[in-house]
Motif scaffolding. Structure first.
Motif, PDB file in Angstrom:
ATOM      1  N   ALA A 128      11.505   4.824   0.378  1.00 15.60           N
ATOM      2  CA  ALA A 128      11.971   3.673  -0.430  1.00 15.60           C
ATOM      3  C   ALA A 128      10.904   3.316  -1.251  1.00 15.60           C
ATOM      4  CB  ALA A 128      12.623   2.704   0.375  1.00 15.60           C
ATOM      5  N   ALA A 129       9.727   2.912  -0.332  1.00 20.97           N
ATOM      6  CA  ALA A 129       8.253   2.555  -1.013  1.00 20.97           C
ATOM      7  C   ALA A 129       7.671   3.790  -1.844  1.00 20.97           C
ATOM      8  CB  ALA A 129       7.337   2.348   0.132  1.00 20.97           C
ATOM      9  N   LEU A 130       7.945   5.054  -1.620  1.00 20.16           N
ATOM     10  CA  LEU A 130       7.476   6.007  -2.597  1.00 20.16           C
ATOM     11  C   LEU A 130       8.096   5.978  -3.792  1.00 20.16           C
ATOM     12  CD1 LEU A 130       5.784   8.558  -3.108  1.00 20.16           C
ATOM     13  CD2 LEU A 130       7.423   9.903  -1.543  1.00 20.16           C
ATOM     14  N   ALA A 131       9.418   6.000  -3.828  1.00 20.07           N
ATOM     15  CA  ALA A 131      10.205   5.919  -4.809  1.00 20.07           C
ATOM     16  C   ALA A 131       9.780   4.572  -5.740  1.00 20.07           C
ATOM     17  CB  ALA A 131      11.699   5.859  -4.607  1.00 20.07           C
ATOM     18  N   VAL A 135       6.872  -2.883  -1.599  1.00 16.70           N
ATOM     19  CA  VAL A 135       7.081  -4.085  -0.625  1.00 16.70           C
ATOM     20  C   VAL A 135       8.581  -4.435  -0.561  1.00 16.70           C
ATOM     21  CG1 VAL A 135       6.633  -6.215   0.472  1.00 16.70           C
ATOM     22  CG2 VAL A 135       4.722  -4.757  -0.447  1.00 16.70           C
ATOM     23  N   TYR A 136       8.965  -4.725  -1.676  1.00 20.57           N
ATOM     24  CA  TYR A 136      10.290  -5.360  -1.819  1.00 20.57           C
ATOM     25  C   TYR A 136      11.318  -4.178  -1.320  1.00 20.57           C
ATOM     26  CZ  TYR A 136      14.499  -6.586  -4.595  1.00 20.57           C
ATOM     27  OH  TYR A 136      15.672  -7.007  -5.071  1.00 20.57           O
ATOM     28  N   ALA A 137      10.907  -2.868  -2.061  1.00 20.85           N
ATOM     29  CA  ALA A 137      11.775  -1.878  -1.996  1.00 20.85           C
ATOM     30  C   ALA A 137      12.184  -1.573  -0.452  1.00 20.85           C
ATOM     31  CB  ALA A 137      11.314  -0.725  -2.772  1.00 20.85           C
ATOM     32  N   THR A 138      11.038  -1.433   0.329  1.00 21.42           N
ATOM     33  CA  THR A 138      10.968  -0.872   1.713  1.00 21.42           C
ATOM     34  C   THR A 138      11.671  -2.206   2.426  1.00 21.42           C
ATOM     35  OG1 THR A 138       9.696   0.127   3.382  1.00 21.42           O
ATOM     36  CG2 THR A 138       8.656  -1.921   2.637  1.00 21.42           C
ATOM     37  N   LEU A 139      11.574  -3.195   2.234  1.00 23.07           N
ATOM     38  CA  LEU A 139      12.210  -4.345   3.026  1.00 23.07           C
ATOM     39  C   LEU A 139      13.632  -4.266   2.857  1.00 23.07           C
ATOM     40  CD1 LEU A 139       9.220  -7.292   2.783  1.00 23.07           C
ATOM     41  CD2 LEU A 139      10.010  -5.923   4.980  1.00 23.07           C
ATOM     42  N   HIS A 140      13.892  -4.097   1.308  1.00 17.78           N
ATOM     43  CA  HIS A 140      15.292  -4.007   0.881  1.00 17.78           C
ATOM     44  C   HIS A 140      16.013  -2.974   1.808  1.00 17.78           C
ATOM     45  CE1 HIS A 140      18.801  -3.195  -1.778  1.00 17.78           C
ATOM     46  NE2 HIS A 140      18.764  -4.587  -2.304  1.00 17.78           N
ATOM     47  N   TRP A 185       5.501   6.082   9.601  1.00 19.22           N
ATOM     48  CA  TRP A 185       6.860   5.996  10.099  1.00 19.22           C
ATOM     49  C   TRP A 185       7.505   7.063  10.614  1.00 19.22           C
ATOM     50  CZ3 TRP A 185      10.614   8.618   7.416  1.00 19.22           C
ATOM     51  CH2 TRP A 185      10.063   9.414   6.291  1.00 19.22           C
ATOM     52  N   ARG A 186       6.982   8.297  10.510  1.00 22.30           N
ATOM     53  CA  ARG A 186       7.546   9.440  10.838  1.00 22.30           C
ATOM     54  C   ARG A 186       7.468   9.785  12.471  1.00 22.30           C
ATOM     55  NH1 ARG A 186       6.412  11.950   5.548  1.00 22.30           N
ATOM     56  NH2 ARG A 186       4.252  12.730   6.521  1.00 22.30           N
ATOM     57  N   LEU A 224       3.627  -1.675   7.619  1.00 23.14           N
ATOM     58  CA  LEU A 224       4.561  -1.615   6.735  1.00 23.14           C
ATOM     59  C   LEU A 224       4.870  -0.513   6.066  1.00 23.14           C
ATOM     60  CD1 LEU A 224       6.622  -4.042   5.712  1.00 23.14           C
ATOM     61  CD2 LEU A 224       5.088  -4.118   3.654  1.00 23.14           C
ATOM     62  N   ASN A 225       3.926   0.337   6.110  1.00 27.40           N
ATOM     63  CA  ASN A 225       3.964   1.833   5.497  1.00 27.40           C
ATOM     64  C   ASN A 225       4.433   1.766   4.008  1.00 27.40           C
ATOM     65  OD1 ASN A 225       4.507   4.287   7.555  1.00 27.40           O
ATOM     66  ND2 ASN A 225       4.487   2.260   8.358  1.00 27.40           N
ATOM     67  N   VAL A 226       3.501   0.841   3.442  1.00 26.71           N
ATOM     68  CA  VAL A 226       3.575   1.016   1.946  1.00 26.71           C
ATOM     69  C   VAL A 226       2.156   1.598   1.419  1.00 26.71           C
ATOM     70  CG1 VAL A 226       5.304  -0.862   1.584  1.00 26.71           C
ATOM     71  CG2 VAL A 226       2.922  -1.230   1.551  1.00 26.71           C
ATOM     72  N   PRO A 227       2.096   2.155   0.186  1.00 30.07           N
ATOM     73  CA  PRO A 227       0.962   2.833  -0.449  1.00 30.07           C
ATOM     74  C   PRO A 227      -0.199   1.918  -0.334  1.00 30.07           C
ATOM     75  CG  PRO A 227       2.829   3.246  -1.760  1.00 30.07           C
ATOM     76  CD  PRO A 227       3.276   2.166  -0.965  1.00 30.07           C
ATOM     77  N   TYR A 228      -1.531   2.425  -0.231  1.00 26.60           N
ATOM     78  CA  TYR A 228      -2.621   2.054  -0.648  1.00 26.60           C
ATOM     79  C   TYR A 228      -2.649   1.229  -1.846  1.00 26.60           C
ATOM     80  CZ  TYR A 228      -5.803   2.723   3.328  1.00 26.60           C
ATOM     81  OH  TYR A 228      -6.397   2.606   4.690  1.00 26.60           O
ATOM     82  N   ASP A 229      -3.256   0.357  -2.379  1.00 25.30           N
ATOM     83  CA  ASP A 229      -3.514  -0.908  -1.619  1.00 25.30           C
ATOM     84  C   ASP A 229      -2.797  -1.818  -1.627  1.00 25.30           C
ATOM     85  OD1 ASP A 229      -3.793  -1.769  -4.488  1.00 25.30           O
ATOM     86  OD2 ASP A 229      -5.858  -1.787  -4.359  1.00 25.30           O
ATOM     87  N   CYS A 230      -2.403  -2.464  -0.625  1.00 27.40           N
ATOM     88  CA  CYS A 230      -1.541  -3.411  -0.481  1.00 27.40           C
ATOM     89  C   CYS A 230      -2.034  -4.500   0.765  1.00 27.40           C
ATOM     90  CB  CYS A 230      -0.113  -3.147  -0.342  1.00 27.40           C
ATOM     91  SG  CYS A 230       1.238  -4.526  -0.323  1.00 27.40           S
ATOM     92  N   GLY A 231      -2.297  -5.758   0.371  1.00 28.82           N
ATOM     93  CA  GLY A 231      -2.439  -6.717   1.583  1.00 28.82           C
ATOM     94  C   GLY A 231      -1.618  -7.845   1.126  1.00 28.82           C
TER      95      GLY A 231
END
Length: 523
Positions: free
Chosen positions: A100-103, A395-400, A495-496, A337-344
């Motif tokens: 979801a985060a990749l998309a 972030v929104y997508a993966t939590l959704h 995550w895998r 959270l397994n979202v792409p760099y960079d994210c804090g």
């Protein structure tokens, strides 16, 4: 169609091949690494080859998008960090990227939003960032109404800078008000650190910590506190723990000398992943002496996901109890959270502290009067960046997509995977699980979160243990120092791993010892 006047346009005939190449690029991040030992060149050889194939002279006429993409996939991609998207990348405490985060990240690139000003009638980007931050607080069982100062950053380093900046602003502001300044004029952002200290009668700012992450030193330098004003109060046998007597002594002595204090607590020590257990005592001391409490919970904050879980995972959830006692909190999205760099992300209670420091006043960068209510501030006024990528969307997508239950299952799998590795190492005669303790296997394994620290018992093997493991090609670890000797960190975050056992790790580690014995026999 091609526009002959535009050299960056793409010929229609090239589009099918370009799309195929893009599909290869995306798919390559979702394919598991090889399960056989490496027989191809080492990662170092791939990196050197990629460096040689890269161009250093600007071409007069470019080769076009299709040829360039082919060059990136065939010559450059093999030279990037080995295993970085695989479940067996254990180098640093980083995750992968959920589907979801990749998309969502692809959409981020395509739409190329600059999320700096709240423009609700033009873009939903800031609304989604606010929603993502609210969901993060809910994921970590933190009150959304209480933690109103919140923003996304480039990572834990930027979040730690925000934490120390807010601490500096609050502490000096309090002293300025006591010195007779009205609140509207009591701002370090306006007066500067030196001016504010002089006017408030402050002789210095100190940071008291226990095995703080190295980014705290960078943050201290950036906000004008200085690296030499960081004091490590960790216990020798357990560097993630504070010497509470020394902490109180330093706080009291500082207050008597006109020094204000920031206490930095780590939730998830970088080498062991362990947590400070005296957070309530530390909170009591910071309250007593008027200090600021900042918790750097870059990956430790994810233990909160397991709050209320049953059994052993419930115990893990309790390790992060007391996080809610902080004045400011640092977390990293590109970790568990397994979202792409960079994210804090960064949380504090009083949003005014952020705007006092990071306000960017320019007429062309203002929200329109119709952008009410003012519950969503323009991000450029509460953080370091003006130019901001739309990092909130993954972030929104993966939590959704996965919700609190999905992340509870994910963190459970990560901890279980790490403990499987730790148990194997504990039982293996050639390896030593660190830190050494007096308890037995269950205690040693039961204190593991997502980082497994170990070394080879034989010094000849241990000297090159990281290289020996990584040269196999099926997993990747990072090296560190522990008690003056080399050690290896095996950080579980992708995550895998929920679909992977630790059998491959056992094979690799067994192979390292076997090859080392063969080398010794040949000497």
């Amino acid at each position: 169609m091609t526009n002959p006047a535009n050299p960056m346009s793409v010929p229609a005939s090239d589009l099918p091949q370009i799309l195929n190449l893009l599909e290869m690029a995306i798919t390559s991040t979702l394919i598991h690494p090889p399960t056989a030992p490496r027989t191809t060149p080492t990662p170092a050889a791939h990196a050197l080859s990629a460096a040689k194939s890269s161009i250093t002279t600007l071409p007069h006429s470019g080769l076009g998008a299709k040829e360039t993409l082919s060059h990136l996939l065939t010559e450059i991609l093999p030279g990037l960090t080995a295993q970085s998207t695989s479940p067996h990348y254990y180098g640093f405490v980083t995750g992968g990227t959920t589907p979801a985060a990749l998309a969502a990240d692809i959409i981020v690139t395509v739409t190329d939003q600059n999320v700096q000003v709240h423009l609700p009638h033009e873009s939903v980007s800031t609304d989604l960032e606010n929603a993502a931050l609210s969901m993060l607080l809910q994921l970590f069982h933190l009150d959304t109404a209480e933690w109103r100062g919140r923003t996304l950053t480039t990572g834990a380093t930027a979040s730690n800078i925000l934490g120390l900046a807010c601490a500096r602003e609050h502490l000096l502001r309090e002293k300025l008000i006591l010195a007779g300044y009205i609140p509207a004029e009591a701002s370090v952002g306006e007066m500067g650190v030196l001016g504010a200290c002089v006017e408030a009668g402050i002789t210095g700012i100190q940071i008291l910590s226990a095995a703080a992450h190295s980014s705290i030193a960078k943050a201290a330098s950036t906000v004008g506190i200085g690296r030499r004003n960081i004091h490590d109060l960790s216990l020798p046998a357990a560097p993630w723990e504070f010497d509470l007597e020394e902490l109180e002594r330093r706080l009291e002595a500082g207050s008597q000398r006109g020094v204000v204090s920031i206490v930095v607590v780590g939730f998830g020590e970088v080498n062991t992943g362990m947590f400070t257990t005296s957070i309530r005592e530390i909170r009591a001391l910071t309250t007593k002496y008027g200090a600021w409490l900042h918790i750097d919970a870059a990956f430790g904050i994810f233990a909160r996901v397991l709050a209320g879980a049953e059994g052993a995972m419930g115990d893990v959830g309790k390790w992060a109890d007391g996080l809610e006692l902080a004045d400011s909190i640092t977390g990293d999205g590109h970790k568990l959270l397994n979202v792409p760099y960079d994210c804090g992300f960064f949380f504090t209670r009083d949003p005014a502290l952020l705007t006092s420091t990071f306000l960017n006043s320019a007429p062309y960068l203002s929200s329109p009067p119709t952008a009410t209510p003012a519950a969503i501030p323009s991000p450029l006024n509460i953080g370091l960046e003006n130019s901001r990528r739309f990092r909130a969307l993954p972030v929104y997508a993966t939590l959704h997509a996965y919700g609190s239950t999905g992340y509870e299952k994910l963190v459970t799998h990560l901890v279980t995977h790490a403990r499987g590795i730790a148990r194997f190492i504990y039982r293996h005669a050639a390896y030593e699980l660190l830190p050494a303790g007096a308890g037995g296997e269950e205690e040693a394994v039961g204190r593991v979160f997502v980082v497994v620290l170990f070394r080879a018992r034989e010094e000849r093997v241990n000297k090159r243990l990281k290289e020996r493991i990584n040269s196999d090609g099926r997993m990747y670890v990072s090296g560190t120092m522990w008690e003056g000797r080399e050690a290896v960190r095996c950080a579980v975050g992708n995550w895998r791993v929920c679909a992977e056992g630790w059998g491959l790790v056992e094979e690799v580690l067994e192979g390292v010892i076997k090859r080392a014995a063969e080398e010794k026999g040949e000497e």
